[in-house]
Design a protein around this motif. Sequence first.
Motif, PDB file in Angstrom:
ATOM      1  N   SER A  95     -29.839  -5.617  22.674  1.00 31.12           N
ATOM      2  CA  SER A  95     -29.967  -7.147  23.411  1.00 31.12           C
ATOM      3  C   SER A  95     -30.901  -7.292  24.852  1.00 31.12           C
ATOM      4  O   SER A  95     -29.902  -6.233  26.129  1.00 31.12           O
ATOM      5  CB  SER A  95     -28.896  -8.092  23.119  1.00 31.12           C
ATOM      6  OG  SER A  95     -28.911  -9.106  24.270  1.00 31.12           O
ATOM      7  N   PRO A  96     -31.602  -7.354  25.824  1.00 29.55           N
ATOM      8  CA  PRO A  96     -31.697  -7.293  26.699  1.00 29.55           C
ATOM      9  C   PRO A  96     -30.614  -7.743  27.622  1.00 29.55           C
ATOM     10  O   PRO A  96     -30.354  -7.805  28.864  1.00 29.55           O
ATOM     11  CB  PRO A  96     -32.933  -7.981  27.171  1.00 29.55           C
ATOM     12  CG  PRO A  96     -33.225  -9.151  25.904  1.00 29.55           C
ATOM     13  CD  PRO A  96     -32.524  -8.336  24.750  1.00 29.55           C
ATOM     14  N   TYR A  97     -29.514  -9.043  27.348  1.00 24.34           N
ATOM     15  CA  TYR A  97     -28.826  -9.601  27.678  1.00 24.34           C
ATOM     16  C   TYR A  97     -27.776  -8.567  27.692  1.00 24.34           C
ATOM     17  O   TYR A  97     -26.851  -8.947  28.460  1.00 24.34           O
ATOM     18  CB  TYR A  97     -28.161 -10.861  27.752  1.00 24.34           C
ATOM     19  CG  TYR A  97     -29.746 -11.462  27.167  1.00 24.34           C
ATOM     20  CD1 TYR A  97     -30.779 -12.093  28.125  1.00 24.34           C
ATOM     21  CD2 TYR A  97     -30.319 -11.940  26.295  1.00 24.34           C
ATOM     22  CE1 TYR A  97     -31.634 -13.041  27.963  1.00 24.34           C
ATOM     23  CE2 TYR A  97     -31.059 -12.263  25.823  1.00 24.34           C
ATOM     24  CZ  TYR A  97     -32.200 -12.941  27.321  1.00 24.34           C
ATOM     25  OH  TYR A  97     -33.232 -13.371  26.770  1.00 24.34           O
ATOM     26  N   SER A  98     -27.555  -7.657  26.673  1.00 30.93           N
ATOM     27  CA  SER A  98     -26.062  -6.429  27.443  1.00 30.93           C
ATOM     28  C   SER A  98     -26.854  -5.693  28.964  1.00 30.93           C
ATOM     29  O   SER A  98     -27.046  -5.347  28.962  1.00 30.93           O
ATOM     30  CB  SER A  98     -26.364  -5.800  25.787  1.00 30.93           C
ATOM     31  OG  SER A  98     -25.817  -6.675  25.016  1.00 30.93           O
ATOM     32  N   PHE A  99     -25.373  -4.766  29.095  1.00 29.50           N
ATOM     33  CA  PHE A  99     -25.034  -4.384  30.073  1.00 29.50           C
ATOM     34  C   PHE A  99     -25.862  -2.671  29.674  1.00 29.50           C
ATOM     35  O   PHE A  99     -26.189  -2.213  28.353  1.00 29.50           O
ATOM     36  CB  PHE A  99     -23.467  -4.122  30.099  1.00 29.50           C
ATOM     37  CG  PHE A  99     -23.426  -2.599  31.008  1.00 29.50           C
ATOM     38  CD1 PHE A  99     -22.918  -2.551  32.181  1.00 29.50           C
ATOM     39  CD2 PHE A  99     -22.291  -1.143  30.572  1.00 29.50           C
ATOM     40  CE1 PHE A  99     -22.916  -1.681  33.136  1.00 29.50           C
ATOM     41  CE2 PHE A  99     -22.157  -0.424  31.234  1.00 29.50           C
ATOM     42  CZ  PHE A  99     -22.849  -0.511  32.309  1.00 29.50           C
ATOM     43  N   GLN A 100     -26.935  -2.611  30.844  1.00 26.99           N
ATOM     44  CA  GLN A 100     -28.041  -1.658  30.847  1.00 26.99           C
ATOM     45  C   GLN A 100     -27.366   0.131  31.427  1.00 26.99           C
ATOM     46  O   GLN A 100     -28.188   0.585  31.265  1.00 26.99           O
ATOM     47  CB  GLN A 100     -28.981  -1.683  30.695  1.00 26.99           C
ATOM     48  CG  GLN A 100     -29.816  -3.692  30.402  1.00 26.99           C
ATOM     49  CD  GLN A 100     -30.582  -3.383  29.377  1.00 26.99           C
ATOM     50  OE1 GLN A 100     -31.004  -2.503  29.506  1.00 26.99           O
ATOM     51  NE2 GLN A 100     -30.129  -4.634  28.207  1.00 26.99           N
TER      52      GLN A 100
ATOM     53  N   LEU B 189     -17.258  -1.527  27.765  1.00 23.92           N
ATOM     54  CA  LEU B 189     -18.759  -2.778  28.178  1.00 23.92           C
ATOM     55  C   LEU B 189     -19.215  -2.801  26.827  1.00 23.92           C
ATOM     56  O   LEU B 189     -20.358  -3.075  27.057  1.00 23.92           O
ATOM     57  CB  LEU B 189     -19.292  -2.395  29.761  1.00 23.92           C
ATOM     58  CG  LEU B 189     -18.472  -2.823  30.735  1.00 23.92           C
ATOM     59  CD1 LEU B 189     -18.948  -2.262  31.935  1.00 23.92           C
ATOM     60  CD2 LEU B 189     -17.991  -4.192  30.801  1.00 23.92           C
TER      61      LEU B 189
ATOM     62  N   ARG C 163     -29.673  -0.479  24.694  1.00 20.52           N
ATOM     63  CA  ARG C 163     -28.953  -1.689  23.827  1.00 20.52           C
ATOM     64  C   ARG C 163     -29.461  -2.293  22.988  1.00 20.52           C
ATOM     65  O   ARG C 163     -30.561  -3.122  23.758  1.00 20.52           O
ATOM     66  CB  ARG C 163     -28.797  -3.020  24.691  1.00 20.52           C
ATOM     67  CG  ARG C 163     -27.241  -1.714  26.006  1.00 20.52           C
ATOM     68  CD  ARG C 163     -26.307  -1.015  25.342  1.00 20.52           C
ATOM     69  NE  ARG C 163     -25.497  -2.456  24.085  1.00 20.52           N
ATOM     70  CZ  ARG C 163     -24.197  -2.013  25.101  1.00 20.52           C
ATOM     71  NH1 ARG C 163     -23.907  -2.285  25.944  1.00 20.52           N
ATOM     72  NH2 ARG C 163     -23.603  -3.436  24.185  1.00 20.52           N
TER      73      ARG C 163
END
Lengths: 341, 341, 341, 341
Positions: free
Chosen positions: B135-140, B307, B133
């Motif tokens: 962004s590090p803040y998105s569901f991984q 998601l 992803r």
Amino acid sequence: MIVVMNHGADKKDVEAVVERLEKTGFQIHLSAGVERTIIGAIGDKTRIGDLALEAMPGVEKVVPILMPFKLASRNFQEQNTVIRVGNIEIGGDAIQVMAGPCAVESKEQLLEAALRVKEAGATILRGGAFKPRTSPYSFQGLEEKGLEMLAEAREATGLYIVTEVMDPRTLPLVAQYTDIIQIGTRNMQNFFLLKEVATAGKPVLLKRGLSATIEEWLMAAEYIISGGNSQVILCERGIRTFETYTRNSLDLTSVPILKHLSHLPVIVDPSHAIGKWRYVQPMARASIAAGADGLIIEVHPRPSEALCDGPQSLTPENFKILMDEVRQVSRLMNRKMDDVS
Amino acid sequence: MIVVMNHGADKKDVEAVVERLEKTGFQIHLSAGVERTIIGAIGDKTRIGDLALEAMPGVEKVVPILMPFKLASRNFQEQNTVIRVGNIEIGGDAIQVMAGPCAVESKEQLLEAALRVKEAGATILRGGAFKPRTSPYSFQGLEEKGLEMLAEAREATGLYIVTEVMDPRTLPLVAQYTDIIQIGTRNMQNFFLLKEVATAGKPVLLKRGLSATIEEWLMAAEYIISGGNSQVILCERGIRTFETYTRNSLDLTSVPILKHLSHLPVIVDPSHAIGKWRYVQPMARASIAAGADGLIIEVHPRPSEALCDGPQSLTPENFKILMDEVRQVSRLMNRKMDDVS
Amino acid sequence: MIVVMNHGADKKDVEAVVERLEKTGFQIHLSAGVERTIIGAIGDKTRIGDLALEAMPGVEKVVPILMPFKLASRNFQEQNTVIRVGNIEIGGDAIQVMAGPCAVESKEQLLEAALRVKEAGATILRGGAFKPRTSPYSFQGLEEKGLEMLAEAREATGLYIVTEVMDPRTLPLVAQYTDIIQIGTRNMQNFFLLKEVATAGKPVLLKRGLSATIEEWLMAAEYIISGGNSQVILCERGIRTFETYTRNSLDLTSVPILKHLSHLPVIVDPSHAIGKWRYVQPMARASIAAGADGLIIEVHPRPSEALCDGPQSLTPENFKILMDEVRQVSRLMNRKMDDVS
Amino acid sequence: MIVVMNHGADKKDVEAVVERLEKTGFQIHLSAGVERTIIGAIGDKTRIGDLALEAMPGVEKVVPILMPFKLASRNFQEQNTVIRVGNIEIGGDAIQVMAGPCAVESKEQLLEAALRVKEAGATILRGGAFKPRTSPYSFQGLEEKGLEMLAEAREATGLYIVTEVMDPRTLPLVAQYTDIIQIGTRNMQNFFLLKEVATAGKPVLLKRGLSATIEEWLMAAEYIISGGNSQVILCERGIRTFETYTRNSLDLTSVPILKHLSHLPVIVDPSHAIGKWRYVQPMARASIAAGADGLIIEVHPRPSEALCDGPQSLTPENFKILMDEVRQVSRLMNRKMDDVS
């Protein structure tokens, strides 16, 4: 963030979007126009990615207003990040030049390169021990032996070391030898590697991905910073375009843009971007004039015998000329040039 | 390979190039023109990369004549590689369709997706347990739990499984669960990962890098084949261009080109290339008409709750329409469509 | 030029290629290798385009060795072309800066802009009377009235004039008013227009096409020179890439490349390349440091009221700062800055 | 349109933007958030271009919500535009194939090509009388003689004619001979030429610019339609990317996108996009499967003797195979194929 509903969206569709946004903590401003409804949402921009709004019924378009990085942004931290490596600083008053061969080939080659680049004024020695090569049949680097040679060259010259890590499994090894850990262009979005270097306790040189936008690049930095390591140096190294005369196209405008959007130091690698030594010198001057905090330059004692990237490597003699010019432009920009001796 | 000497090159320069080439085993043909000398060299093309000829004095340009991959080329192997997974074949007479959600989110979501795509005629279930992803803040991703759910869905439906590996350290884990190992677009030149999957004993789905040329892509396949695994499936998934209406630009012409240059099977991922579900269906038809051996399509029971990548996911209903059309085009191309039941 | 025959090519195929080449006056060097035959051909490179060799039986690939421009190349003319406009020179010892509004909007606006840019040190006034606009609904320029205003501003200030021609039918009109004729980025390959300006007897500012390679750009210059007008100024103005933060990507490396390949003067237009005024200043400095002979900069008395390209226009105050910095970098490069007064 | 004010914008700044928008007839929705104010504006989207909002104090970003074309959009006209040429229709039930040589070279060549493409089922003959060539030394076309030959071939075969116009001065001449006027890729944003063909009273084949976005392409169509000619055929012909194996990258996804956004007919030119005849056939099939209304294909009686674009020209034999396959795919798409006889 703005959510634009499409022409046919009905009240129920709008309510569903509003509900999802409010549940995630966004504050809503509704504009119900004649033709279409527009929903403004203010809240934690880092959570937009998971909302999947564009797939909801009646949604035409989602327009993010703010760039999605946070810790890497100048809004978050006003003053420049200055990274200390031994007794030098990157991103501070002084311009730092990293130089050396593409790959570590032998003790003699590396030591000769190190002595020559130090003499010309470089403070950091570059050299690859693990080499990412397009062909499996090309020289892949000396691996741990290469790391040892780098450490010996540091011992002998006082130069600091920057070298690339390609695999999370060898990170502890690389981190043990180097002063700055390089993430190469092909690994800018190798997210597991980014998470790993975030914990390595050493400054990270993050090269721009071959086809990465500035926003994606700063998001990669965000991975490292949010993982606990704020010592990130950004390195512009050219982007892939249709132009074939150069290896890649050096996107030098990224330098003032990054200095505006972010607090992180920015350096430029004209050697890899261009791929032809002849044009490295003028673009090194231009990089400093554009506001870069430093350079990384390929220098090889005998470029025509280099096992890697010979065509873009400068001879020590040409590197010296480059450094003299860079020193002059630095002075114009009110920047010093440090010395490791 | 052709080496073009520049205008001012003297006899000594020419001799040095000839000597280096001969030492590496190349056979030389010299053309001394009035204006410049041209050196033709015939030999092992896989060794060109290390010669550094372009950095030698007097050399203007080195022109490779043959593409640098060997094991992946149709010259090396005339007949198509056919990859057997359970009782189906990829690259054989039949078209195979892989389908499922971008990310594994829950047992229920995955099972519902699996049942619906199987019903429509898919033979392989896709679903990410580890998600790259921006962004590090998105569901991984659900990681190992996601892999377990994939295995359960296989158990329940008879579909085979394809899922992505992002890190060499998790490869043993992923390989234990999946039938086909996916290398994602961001890892096409993650050479350590390529070397690792070469030893995993499972077919590899190799996605094209976001800005990879066809030649670089085949060189990545060469890493896997030369490492011992010839079960490579190539997957066109769009390239990065200036066009912003689509997420990327689907370079469908790569399909007949790869079928001409290589013996490996080729499939197409229109979902990721385009990023908007509305255009996936026509481009799925076009992919098969262009000669692809299969497709990989994102399908989610409720795209608006996904998601990850909801906007490009088809509903099961629209996927069924797609499959009916793909079946018709396949018949026209004299290709069957298998069935796992 | 090198012609590579394919694996299966027989003697007859080779002979046919050789015959066609010899008939056109090429001198032949034949290399019959074990795997394939390679034909080297030396002769008039400008005739390669019409030979259609790649369509002949048995031909795999045609590799041009020399770039196809001739009159524009430094091989053809060693010393720099210096273009005299009134009492200033472009491509000579001095750096020249062209500045002014995107479009001529009114007498007052233009005169104010002219006075302010002259005051800061510009020697040439830019301003569009005919405007290429993406939308048919946007302001299209004042046409002949705009040309008259430019002439009046020249009268009042002593600045020279550069303005764009878009249509061969208006060329006589434009040429009558202006000192330098601009060919815009969208017309770089408008070959009829190029042929026409070749006969206009005025210097031509040839902007790089939005997606033109350096080779194509020099071929466009070749159209003008071979048509009888050697007074061509090349202007780098950015290329189209995937990056969306800037309007285009300024390919500054083209500056030293053009100075190496060609004898023509090279200037840079950072305003159009970047599209955001904030970054124009650092890239102006970088342009001169890279070796450019001059700049063209958008300046508007009140950017927020500009009918065209306001966001990239500098205020006169910021332009003054830019000029002070450019003056310093010019000194470093051992270049003077002229003055029209 | 959404105007996002920046963090520091004060009330006066917001009022100034609102005032300018209201004066131009926009209806305003204001959202004053804690962090920043957002201004929604609904009104005539064709007037946005002239507002220069991004240069106003306090404005951070202007986000257009609607694409800026109007007459070319499907919102404006729901049903497909069907263009009648003699007794055939483009954009109607039938697929139309245009075929013929790149350039008109001689009466014999053209007539032979015409007879062969008609025999295979083409309804329109293509052939260039004015040729845009990168090199001034390449064959530039037979000009009026070429037009006469096209007219004779029409006479002899019943095929309709499409040929390119490059210069507004020759438009009356070209329009007098041809049935469809082609605007080439290099002239897609030659706005004076667009305005001129808008008045020519003949259908226009508008090729996509080499680096034009879909939006810019539809804006070019808007120039022609708003100038009075709604008979516009869009032609996808590849875009410039980093891939060098093909001449350009055929962006086939543009076909369903254009059919969704616009009511205009869409055809595909795989020959110019790809540049290698071998891949034209599969991509012709794919084009129809993607939903195109027709094709334009280069066919030459003897490609290896072509004065232009031989490598991408099909022989009449291969064209016949292509047509047989295209006919099958057309049937699948429920499209007929007309016949001029």
